[in-house]
Design a protein around this motif. Structure first.
Motif, short mmCIF file in Angstrom:
data_model
loop_
_atom_site.label_atom_id
_atom_site.label_comp_id
_atom_site.label_asym_id
_atom_site.label_seq_id
_atom_site.Cartn_x
_atom_site.Cartn_y
_atom_site.Cartn_z
N THR A 1 0.83 -1.21 0.00
CA THR A 1 0.00 0.00 0.00
C THR A 1 0.87 1.27 0.00
O THR A 1 0.44 2.32 0.47
CB THR A 1 -0.97 0.02 1.20
OG1 THR A 1 -0.22 -0.18 2.40
CG2 THR A 1 -2.03 -1.06 1.08
N TYR A 2 2.08 1.15 -0.57
CA TYR A 2 2.94 2.33 -0.76
C TYR A 2 2.17 3.39 -1.54
O TYR A 2 1.55 3.08 -2.56
CB TYR A 2 4.20 1.96 -1.53
CG TYR A 2 5.04 3.14 -1.99
CD1 TYR A 2 5.75 3.91 -1.07
CD2 TYR A 2 5.11 3.50 -3.33
CE1 TYR A 2 6.52 4.99 -1.48
CE2 TYR A 2 5.90 4.57 -3.76
CZ TYR A 2 6.59 5.31 -2.82
OH TYR A 2 7.35 6.39 -3.23
N GLY A 3 2.23 4.61 -1.07
CA GLY A 3 1.56 5.69 -1.79
C GLY A 3 0.12 5.89 -1.39
O GLY A 3 -0.58 6.68 -2.02
N TYR A 4 -0.31 5.21 -0.33
CA TYR A 4 -1.67 5.38 0.16
C TYR A 4 -1.71 6.37 1.32
O TYR A 4 -0.81 6.40 2.16
CB TYR A 4 -2.22 4.06 0.71
CG TYR A 4 -2.77 3.10 -0.32
CD1 TYR A 4 -1.96 2.63 -1.35
CD2 TYR A 4 -4.09 2.65 -0.24
CE1 TYR A 4 -2.46 1.73 -2.29
CE2 TYR A 4 -4.59 1.75 -1.18
CZ TYR A 4 -3.78 1.29 -2.20
OH TYR A 4 -4.27 0.40 -3.12
N ILE A 5 -2.77 7.16 1.38
CA ILE A 5 -3.17 7.77 2.63
C ILE A 5 -3.95 6.69 3.37
O ILE A 5 -4.83 6.06 2.79
CB ILE A 5 -4.02 9.03 2.39
CG1 ILE A 5 -3.12 10.13 1.80
CG2 ILE A 5 -4.69 9.50 3.68
CD1 ILE A 5 -3.82 11.42 1.48
N THR A 6 -3.59 6.41 4.61
CA THR A 6 -4.13 5.23 5.29
C THR A 6 -5.31 5.58 6.22
O THR A 6 -6.35 6.00 5.75
CB THR A 6 -3.00 4.47 6.03
OG1 THR A 6 -2.38 5.34 6.97
CG2 THR A 6 -1.96 3.97 5.03
N ASN A 7 -5.12 5.43 7.52
CA ASN A 7 -6.25 5.56 8.46
C ASN A 7 -6.52 7.00 8.91
O ASN A 7 -6.60 7.29 10.10
CB ASN A 7 -6.04 4.66 9.68
CG ASN A 7 -4.70 4.93 10.37
OD1 ASN A 7 -3.78 5.46 9.77
ND2 ASN A 7 -4.60 4.59 11.64
N THR A 8 -6.67 7.89 7.96
CA THR A 8 -6.97 9.28 8.30
C THR A 8 -8.42 9.43 8.77
O THR A 8 -9.30 8.70 8.28
CB THR A 8 -6.75 10.19 7.07
OG1 THR A 8 -7.17 11.51 7.41
CG2 THR A 8 -7.58 9.73 5.87
N PRO A 9 -8.68 10.34 9.70
CA PRO A 9 -10.07 10.63 10.04
C PRO A 9 -10.78 11.41 8.93
O PRO A 9 -12.00 11.55 8.94
CB PRO A 9 -9.95 11.48 11.31
CG PRO A 9 -8.58 12.04 11.31
CD PRO A 9 -7.72 11.08 10.54
N LYS A 10 -10.05 11.90 7.94
CA LYS A 10 -10.64 12.78 6.93
C LYS A 10 -11.59 12.01 6.00
O LYS A 10 -11.19 11.09 5.29
CB LYS A 10 -9.53 13.47 6.11
CG LYS A 10 -10.03 14.65 5.31
CD LYS A 10 -8.87 15.43 4.70
CE LYS A 10 -9.37 16.45 3.71
NZ LYS A 10 -10.11 17.57 4.33
N GLU A 11 -12.83 12.44 6.02
CA GLU A 11 -13.93 11.82 5.25
C GLU A 11 -13.55 11.64 3.78
O GLU A 11 -13.15 12.57 3.11
CB GLU A 11 -15.16 12.75 5.37
CG GLU A 11 -16.45 12.15 4.91
CD GLU A 11 -16.82 10.91 5.72
OE1 GLU A 11 -17.12 9.88 5.09
OE2 GLU A 11 -16.79 10.97 6.97
N GLY A 12 -13.72 10.41 3.28
CA GLY A 12 -13.50 10.16 1.86
C GLY A 12 -12.05 9.97 1.47
O GLY A 12 -11.73 9.86 0.29
N TRP A 13 -11.16 9.93 2.43
CA TRP A 13 -9.74 9.79 2.12
C TRP A 13 -9.11 8.56 2.73
O TRP A 13 -7.91 8.32 2.54
CB TRP A 13 -8.98 11.06 2.56
CG TRP A 13 -9.21 12.20 1.62
CD1 TRP A 13 -10.23 13.11 1.66
CD2 TRP A 13 -8.42 12.53 0.48
NE1 TRP A 13 -10.14 13.99 0.63
CE2 TRP A 13 -9.02 13.66 -0.13
CE3 TRP A 13 -7.27 11.99 -0.10
CZ2 TRP A 13 -8.51 14.24 -1.29
CZ3 TRP A 13 -6.76 12.57 -1.24
CH2 TRP A 13 -7.38 13.69 -1.83
N GLN A 14 -9.89 7.78 3.49
CA GLN A 14 -9.30 6.58 4.11
C GLN A 14 -8.84 5.61 3.03
O GLN A 14 -9.56 5.35 2.07
CB GLN A 14 -10.31 5.87 5.03
CG GLN A 14 -10.67 6.65 6.29
CD GLN A 14 -11.87 7.57 6.10
OE1 GLN A 14 -12.37 7.70 4.98
NE2 GLN A 14 -12.31 8.21 7.17
#
Lengths: 295, 295
Positions: free
Chosen positions: A76-89
Motif C-alpha cells: 500500500t505504498y503511496g496510500y493515505i491510510t487511516n486518516t479521520p478525513k472523510e472520503g480519504w481513508q
C-alpha cells in the motif's frame, strides 16, 4: 537545448492541493491550486493538470497529509491510510497518477517533501543532516540524515514527543492520544484552546508566545541531543509569528547551558535554527524536489 | 586455514580498561583488564598487550569514555577531549596505538562501540536502524541508522533530553548542566542522591523503581517517535535491576496509547525493547566490532 528535466509536484494537503511543473523555485512553469474535497475529484484534477501541459514532467513527486504508507516495499505504498478525513481513508495516490500520466511517481509525507525541498533549493542546501519541523494544525518533523529522508520502522512522529510543562501552564493538552505531548501543547489548535482565541488573534507580547517558545525550544533541544543535526528549520503556520524564532533561539541556548560546544550552535544560533526559505510554495516545491531526487 | 581476520579491541573506560583480541564473542583469544589510572600507563599496557600476542590483530577498535573527538576528518580525531578526569584531558589514544602496533585503529565513544558490538554479534543482528541506551554513572545513547553509527554535527548526547517529571517526584536533578534532564533524573548517581542510598541497596518494590521506569520510558518514547528505530536496547549498570525492563515496556505501551500502529511495538514489545546480549564483555567486544566494521 534544455538539459534540466522537468519535475512535477503534487502537494496533497488536508485543506488544499497544489500541482506544479518546473525545474526549481525560479522556474515554475505551471501551477494550479484547489481546495481538498473528495479524493476522486482531487486525483482527476491533478491528472488533468499534468496531461494538459505542453511537456510531461520526467517524474512526479507527491507530498501528502497523513498518515501515509511511505514504505516503497509495502503493497500500500503511496496510500493515505487511516486518516479521520472523510472520503480519504485508504486512498491510493501513487497508482492512479502513475497510470494516467505514465511517468515515475515518488511519494512521501508532506513534511518529508518539504524537508527535501529545503535541501535542494532552500535553507539546507549546504548541509546533509538536518531537521525540519512544521508547527501548524499539527506538528510534524522530518529528519534528513546523510542526505536521505529518514524513515526507520514507521516514520518519525516527532510532534508526539513528551516535554516538560512550562512554568505556570496548566493547560490539559489537546492531543487525543497523548494529551500533553508537543502537538497537544503547542499546535495551532492547542494554542487556540488554551487561550480561547485563534493563534492569529493573540497579540504580540502576550504570555502565550513565551509559553509557545518554551515548548518548541524544549523540543528543539531534545531533537538536537538525539539527532545531532547540522541545522534546524522551523516552519508551518504558527511559526509565521515573527517573535517566536528569536525567543526559541534564546531559550535553546540558555537551556543547553554550554553543554554542546559547537560554534555552529553557541556562536551562530541565528544560522543554526532558521526559518524555511521556500515560502508559500514550500509544499509543492518539496514535492517537485522528491521527483528531482528520484531522477 | 583461518580466513577470519583477528580483531583487537580496547575498552577505554573511566574506571577500567579491557583489551582483547579474537574473532568474536565465542572466540576471544586473549584479554587483559586493569584499572584506569594515568593515560601514559594505560596506553603502555594496552600497546604491550597487543605487541606480545602470537598474532597481531588486523585492526584495533577503541571505544572510549568521553567527551571524545570521533570525527575522522578532525585533527584531534581519536582524542579524549575536555574530560574532568585528571590526567586524561586532550589525550590522543589513536596515534600512539597505531604507531606502536602498526595496524589501522578505529575510534568512537564507548556507547557507539557497544552499539556496533550488539549489531555485529548481539541483540541487533537482524536490524539496521536501532537505538542503544546505556544507563549507569551517566546516560548515553547511540543510534545506528541504516547500518552506520550516527554522528551528525557533534555526536548525540541523548542522556540530556528534557523529560516531564514523574508525578510526586520533587528531586531537583543532578546534571550540572541541565539539572532535570534525563541523566540528571535517572542516572545511577541521580538515584543515589534522590533516595540517599546506593541504587544497588534500594529494595525491589520500592517506589524508586517506578519513578526510574517512568523517566526511562518517557525517554524511550521520545527516541521512538524521533528516530523510529527497529529496536531499542537498554543496557548499563542501572538496567541490571531486572524489574526495570518489564516496567518500562508497560509504560511505553501505555503512554503511546496506540498511536504507533506497528506490530513490532504493539504486539511484540518484549522483542522491541530488549537487554543487550553481550553481557560483561560488551565494551571490549564493541571495540572489536569497530575493528571488524572497518575491515
Amino acid at each position: 537545448m534544455d538539459a534540466t528535466p522537468l519535475y512535477g509536484g503534487i502537494e496533497a494537503g488536508g485543506t488544499k492541493f497544489v500541482c506544479a511543473t518546473g525545474t526549481g523555485p525560479d522556474d515554475v512553469r505551471a501551477e494550479i491550486r484547489f481546495p481538498t474535497r473528495g479524493s476522486t475529484e482531487a486525483l482527476a484534477l491533478a491528472i488533468e493538470f499534468f496531461r494538459t501541459q505542453p511537456k510531461l514532467p520526467s517524474a512526479i513527486g507527491i507530498g501528502a497529509f497523513g498518515p501515509v504508507d511511505s514504505d516503497p516495499a509495502s503493497s500500500t505504498y503511496g496510500y493515505i491510510t487511516n486518516t479521520p478525513k472523510e472520503g480519504w481513508q485508504n486512498t491510493d495516490l501513487v497508482g492512479p497518477v502513475r497510470r494516467a500520466v505514465g511517468v515515475p511517481v515518488v511519494f512521501d509525507t508532506d513534511v518529508n517533501a518539504a524537508a527535501v525541498g529545503e535541501h535542494h533549493w532552500g535553507a539546507a542546501r549546504d548541509v546533509n543532516t538536518f531537521l525540519y519541523l512544521t508547527v501548524g494544525t499539527g506538528i510534524g518533523g522530518a529528519a534528513i540524515i546523510r542526505g536521505k529522508r529518514h524513515h526507520g520502522l514507521m516514520h518519525p512522529e516527532m510532534g508526539h514527543i513528551l516535554v516538560p510543562r512550562a512554568e505556570g501552564d496548566d493547560f490539559e493538552g489537546k492531543c487525543p492520544y497523548h494529551g500533553q505531548c508537543l502537538e497537544g501543547m503547542a499546535s495551532g489548535p492547542a494554542i487556540a484552546a488554551r487561550w480561547k482565541m485563534a493563534a492569529t488573534d493573540i497579540p504580540a507580547g502576550h504570555i502565550a508566545w513565551r509559553i509557545q517558545a518554551h515548548y518548541l525550544a524544549i523540543a528543539v533541544i531534545n531533537f538536537i541531543v538525539t539527532l545531532s543535526p547540522e541545522r534546524v528549520i522551523l516552519g508551518g503556520g504558527v511559526m509565521q509569528r515573527s517573535e517566536l524564532l528569536p525567543m526559541i533561539r534564546t531559550i535553546v541556548l540558555d537551556r543547553l547551558r554550554g553543554y554542546i560546544r559547537r560554534d555552529e550552535i553557541t556562536r551562530h544560533i541565528d544560522s543554526y535554527i532558521v526559518a524555511p526559505a521556500l515560502g508559500d510554495r514550500a509544499g509543492v516545491l518539496g514535492a517537485m524536489a522528491l521527483a528531482a531526487e528520484a531522477l
